[in-house]
Design an enzyme around this catalytic site. Sequence first.
Site, PDB file in Angstrom:
ATOM      1  N   GLY A  23       3.614  -1.960   7.422  1.00 11.23           N
ATOM      2  CA  GLY A  23       4.681  -1.743   7.838  1.00 11.23           C
ATOM      3  C   GLY A  23       4.479  -1.778   8.977  1.00 11.23           C
ATOM      4  O   GLY A  23       3.914  -1.217  10.215  1.00 11.23           O
ATOM      5  N   GLN A  62       0.945  -1.013  -0.217  1.00  9.49           N
ATOM      6  CA  GLN A  62      -0.360  -0.257   0.438  1.00  9.49           C
ATOM      7  C   GLN A  62       0.785   0.785  -0.304  1.00  9.49           C
ATOM      8  O   GLN A  62       1.920   1.701   0.733  1.00  9.49           O
ATOM      9  CB  GLN A  62      -0.994   0.013   1.392  1.00  9.49           C
ATOM     10  CG  GLN A  62      -1.305   1.124   1.938  1.00  9.49           C
ATOM     11  CD  GLN A  62      -3.144   1.584   1.697  1.00  9.49           C
ATOM     12  OE1 GLN A  62      -2.848   0.874   0.758  1.00  9.49           O
ATOM     13  NE2 GLN A  62      -3.119   2.423   1.685  1.00  9.49           N
ATOM     14  N   ARG A 118       0.765   5.574  -0.725  1.00 12.32           N
ATOM     15  CA  ARG A 118       0.586   7.096  -1.636  1.00 12.32           C
ATOM     16  C   ARG A 118       1.058   7.586  -2.011  1.00 12.32           C
ATOM     17  O   ARG A 118       1.289   9.705  -2.240  1.00 12.32           O
ATOM     18  CB  ARG A 118      -1.284   7.644  -0.614  1.00 12.32           C
ATOM     19  CG  ARG A 118      -0.282   7.427   1.188  1.00 12.32           C
ATOM     20  CD  ARG A 118      -1.502   7.918   1.385  1.00 12.32           C
ATOM     21  NE  ARG A 118      -1.875   9.720   1.269  1.00 12.32           N
ATOM     22  CZ  ARG A 118      -2.750   9.801   0.377  1.00 12.32           C
ATOM     23  NH1 ARG A 118      -4.113   9.549   0.374  1.00 12.32           N
ATOM     24  NH2 ARG A 118      -2.579  12.064   0.282  1.00 12.32           N
ATOM     25  N   ASN A 119       2.714   6.934  -2.048  1.00 14.59           N
ATOM     26  CA  ASN A 119       3.715   8.185  -2.547  1.00 14.59           C
ATOM     27  C   ASN A 119       4.356   7.896  -3.098  1.00 14.59           C
ATOM     28  O   ASN A 119       4.737   5.989  -3.441  1.00 14.59           O
ATOM     29  CB  ASN A 119       4.867   8.196  -0.817  1.00 14.59           C
ATOM     30  CG  ASN A 119       3.779   9.252  -0.103  1.00 14.59           C
ATOM     31  OD1 ASN A 119       3.454  10.214  -0.080  1.00 14.59           O
ATOM     32  ND2 ASN A 119       3.788   8.053   1.488  1.00 14.59           N
ATOM     33  N   ASP A 163       3.414   1.479  11.995  1.00 14.96           N
ATOM     34  CA  ASP A 163       2.109   2.584  12.021  1.00 14.96           C
ATOM     35  C   ASP A 163       1.601   2.796  10.869  1.00 14.96           C
ATOM     36  O   ASP A 163       1.177   4.095  10.348  1.00 14.96           O
ATOM     37  CB  ASP A 163       3.396   4.315  12.530  1.00 14.96           C
ATOM     38  CG  ASP A 163       2.055   5.189  13.029  1.00 14.96           C
ATOM     39  OD1 ASP A 163       1.052   4.655  13.528  1.00 14.96           O
ATOM     40  OD2 ASP A 163       2.146   6.036  13.132  1.00 14.96           O
ATOM     41  N   HIS A 164       0.953   1.452  10.745  1.00 12.69           N
ATOM     42  CA  HIS A 164       0.494   1.394   9.058  1.00 12.69           C
ATOM     43  C   HIS A 164      -0.701   1.771   9.184  1.00 12.69           C
ATOM     44  O   HIS A 164      -1.659   1.277  10.529  1.00 12.69           O
ATOM     45  CB  HIS A 164       0.024  -0.175   8.472  1.00 12.69           C
ATOM     46  CG  HIS A 164      -0.634  -0.696   6.975  1.00 12.69           C
ATOM     47  ND1 HIS A 164       0.825  -1.315   6.565  1.00 12.69           N
ATOM     48  CD2 HIS A 164      -1.976  -0.313   7.075  1.00 12.69           C
ATOM     49  CE1 HIS A 164      -0.548  -0.654   5.070  1.00 12.69           C
ATOM     50  NE2 HIS A 164      -1.735  -1.120   6.090  1.00 12.69           N
ATOM     51  N   ALA A 165      -1.563   2.656   8.557  1.00 11.06           N
ATOM     52  CA  ALA A 165      -2.563   3.518   8.571  1.00 11.06           C
ATOM     53  C   ALA A 165      -2.879   4.651   9.977  1.00 11.06           C
ATOM     54  O   ALA A 165      -3.910   4.424  10.240  1.00 11.06           O
ATOM     55  CB  ALA A 165      -4.020   2.416   8.743  1.00 11.06           C
TER      56      ALA A 165
END
Lengths: 391, 391
Positions: free
Chosen positions: B291, B197, B199-200, B293-295
Amino acid sequence: MSKLVPPHGNGRLNPLLAPEAERAGALERARQLRKVPMSSREVSDLLMLGMGAYTPLTGFMDEADWRGSCLDMKTAEGQFWPIPITLSCESDLARGIGIGEEVALVDGDGAIFGTLAVTEKYAIDRELECTNVFRTADTAHPGVEKVMRQGAVNLAGPVTTLSEGHYPETYPGLYYRPADTRARFQDLGWTTVAAFQTRNPMHRSHEYLAKIAVEICDGLLVHQVLGALKPGDIPAEVRVAAIDALVTNYFVPGTVIQAGYPIEMRYAGPREALLHAVFRQNFGCSHLVVGRDHAGLGDYYGPLDAHHIFDQIDKGSMEIQPLKIDITFHCYKCDGMATGRTCPHGEGDRLAISGTGLRRMFADAEPIPKEFSRPEVLDVLRAYYDGAGST
Amino acid sequence: MSKLVPPHGNGRLNPLLAPEAERAGALERARQLRKVPMSSREVSDLLMLGMGAYTPLTGFMDEADWRGSCLDMKTAEGQFWPIPITLSCESDLARGIGIGEEVALVDGDGAIFGTLAVTEKYAIDRELECTNVFRTADTAHPGVEKVMRQGAVNLAGPVTTLSEGHYPETYPGLYYRPADTRARFQDLGWTTVAAFQTRNPMHRSHEYLAKIAVEICDGLLVHQVLGALKPGDIPAEVRVAAIDALVTNYFVPGTVIQAGYPIEMRYAGPREALLHAVFRQNFGCSHLVVGRDHAGLGDYYGPLDAHHIFDQIDKGSMEIQPLKIDITFHCYKCDGMATGRTCPHGEGDRLAISGTGLRRMFADAEPIPKEFSRPEVLDVLRAYYDGAGST
């Protein structure tokens, strides 16, 4: 909370080593028995049976188990077992042995390692064994050659192991039985453990592969083949010190332990990879790192045959899982460690030094690239090659 | 041969998007219906339902499913579902809606996205939802704030999605429905697929983590959150180009594909990690990279809470498995990429550049270390920041 993978088969470890208190007496009685000499491979199998690594086997296989293991990788009872574990005997000697007789099992020097209660005597089709287990009957293959020249008769039956040989004394802090590794894993709070098989020091390519395993599992067992050395092999204590230097400086504390076990490699490639997996499950490992050409030799097996065979066996054959890793190396274009699965660049971009090449570099006092091995590891090896560390 | 993980629940994808041929007529009829406005989160959930990502859900949850999802992460029927998927409505509007009535679901601009056949109207305990799903009722948390200010009544019932909005046109070659990704995986011969996942753009730390996933799985799906951008976000086409530059130059062909999907993040940390896993299973993925601290958001969740929650749910809740990876970075002492699990060295030995720091370095034309990002990736980003690539 911590729940390790259960032992293979019925879920209980089945070590065949006589309890320590009974061993001296049993050895004394065994001296009165007819002696059956074992090959070095058979000794190593008896030791593996003794420590519980071959759970749930109870001894050397009878004909039905031998045939099932060769053809279907299963005992007659349907237990997954990929390589026959058998004891051979010369015809003359076998002829005099009665069914029901207890015999003493001795090594090449006549030292007693255990007893066998003979339940069956049978002749095997060596070619059938070799073509199935080794995928070749070529006697240039050392594993094949041992089968081809072994005694004509196999003796089957339950065994009691009466000696672990020199291993406990020679390798204190390294020789661990399956019950021992399981206890250590529990103490460390590990549930998932990857076994990494080695008979060499670990350079950066091994470190990389080991670190992939550490990402997936709670811990890594660096599991070393103990036993007779070939010329050019690094002695165990040097290897252990070199691996310690790596682990201390480049791994997070509590993620790696070392242990050794007494097997003689068959070099049966894919079938041996399966055997390695089965007994690693007994040691408490949930995963086995299966590298390129695992347990292979020369060109007898395709480099990834030992990966593919895990997809070809029945699901549920064992609970341990392979962690398939292709060849690992430093790639200058990747600017880091990589594997054949993750690096798209060419051989020319990759750093490759063979074992022979490395020994020559040490001999010539040539600098060894930091991308190949850690300086702390090289220090240990250099001291050994310089004669200073070969204590 | 290639057998992907089955969709969540009953094993069949359940997309709620009306067939294309019927869509125009259905939209025409929907214009006659009472309009219920959706928040941006509700629109994104309707799109996820439409594409089949929320299989096996058939619409917005009724009170029993809402409560079960909040308290036990299960629908009333016992289906694992970690975050309630609900539609809110202002009281005045809800009062006039009859049970059995079909309503049109519209976005903030009044555009119709689907219809709902209302089966139930109910009020929720917002605090119960927030403290269970978000582990906080603090309205400074944007996910909590949306629940707290949503309409007083929830409308439940089966939905038909009638529009995918601008996504198919805006993101050709990126917007893929679960049936599409499954077909692509099959074409590539993949059985096991890890979803990553993002967004970067992907820098070397993301590359490293992705390569661990490629070791374990047949392929990697770089799965991007499409949707509204926050200030400072990189536009999707730039991000895609930057990731393409990385994949083309540093991954083995046929091991990575990109896709995007239309969700609005809730930042619910561990619970959202579970939701991410569930719908990735629908997309055909066997593993989800989880990863650090996912979400997550701020200090609401412990950095590894999203790892631990996978050990706390019932076994068999879903088939997809988490691939838990700690923080990744370049370590100068390791002389390579590493994670918190594999590097024993200190923060001072590690290269860390924040998103803000990176933007400033671009603005100041400061050189960016090759250990942080690949030059090919930086070229794409530099062109964008220089205004040349913002087409």
